[in-house]
Design an enzyme around this catalytic site. Sequence first.
Site, short mmCIF file in Angstrom:
data_model
loop_
_atom_site.label_atom_id
_atom_site.label_comp_id
_atom_site.label_asym_id
_atom_site.label_seq_id
_atom_site.Cartn_x
_atom_site.Cartn_y
_atom_site.Cartn_z
N GLY A 46 11.45 -34.94 10.39
CA GLY A 46 12.02 -34.36 9.18
C GLY A 46 12.02 -35.39 8.07
N GLN A 51 14.67 -39.32 0.38
CA GLN A 51 14.07 -40.39 1.16
C GLN A 51 12.77 -40.90 0.54
OE1 GLN A 51 14.62 -38.03 5.02
NE2 GLN A 51 14.63 -40.17 5.70
N CYS A 89 16.45 -42.29 12.01
CA CYS A 89 16.10 -41.83 10.67
C CYS A 89 15.04 -42.75 10.09
CB CYS A 89 17.36 -41.85 9.80
SG CYS A 89 17.10 -41.32 8.10
N LEU A 90 14.07 -42.16 9.41
CA LEU A 90 13.03 -42.96 8.77
C LEU A 90 13.60 -43.91 7.73
CD1 LEU A 90 10.21 -40.28 8.32
CD2 LEU A 90 10.43 -42.02 10.12
N HIS A 131 20.65 -32.72 9.84
CA HIS A 131 20.36 -34.10 9.44
C HIS A 131 19.74 -34.13 8.03
CE1 HIS A 131 18.90 -38.31 10.51
NE2 HIS A 131 18.13 -38.01 9.47
N GLU A 132 18.77 -33.26 7.79
CA GLU A 132 18.09 -33.27 6.49
C GLU A 132 18.98 -32.73 5.38
OE1 GLU A 132 15.60 -35.12 6.37
OE2 GLU A 132 15.20 -35.14 8.51
N HIS A 135 21.15 -35.41 4.14
CA HIS A 135 20.47 -36.28 3.18
C HIS A 135 20.61 -35.75 1.76
CE1 HIS A 135 18.46 -39.55 5.24
NE2 HIS A 135 17.94 -38.73 6.14
#
Length: 148
Positions: A46, A51, A89-90, A131-132, A135
Site C-alpha cells: 500500500g 508518502q 511501512c515504506l 493503515h493507508e 496516513h
Amino acid sequence: MALRNLRYEGDEILRKKSREVAVVDNKIKTLLDDMVDTMYENDGVGLAAPQVGILKRVVTIDVDDGNVYRMINPRIIKQSGEQKDQEGCLSVPEKKGMVARPMNVTAVYTDEEGNEVAVEAEGLLARAICHEVDHLDGILFVDRTLEE
C-alpha cells in the site's frame, strides 16, 4: 509513469492531514499510476499520497488478491472484529510493530472514473485500508503499536 520519491519518518508532511480531492482529473490519474509503480518498486502492499509528498486523500493498495485498489477520498464506514499482527511501512523502514486493527471493514471511495465504490474487506486488505487511511490523517503505524 514515473517513480516518486518516498518520504520518511521525521518528514513533517507525514504528520499533516490530507485534503479531499475535488475533481478526478488527469493529474490525479497520473498520481495514482505513479503511486502504483512506486509501491511495486519498493515491494509495498500500500501507499498513500503523503508518502510521496502529496497532501491529497489518495491511496493505492495491492494485497495480492487479484485487485489493485486505486482509492480517492477513501472513508471507512463500518468496522468489526479485531486482528493483531506485525506491521511495517515504506516510510518507516527497518521498523516493525504489533498493531491491532479491525478484522473487517467497509470502505467507500471514488474510483478513477469518478464513481463511488464500496469494498468489504477482511484480514490483510482491511489492515491495509486502515493503515493507508491513517496516513491520510497524519498517523503512522508506530503511533498505534501495542506494548508487547
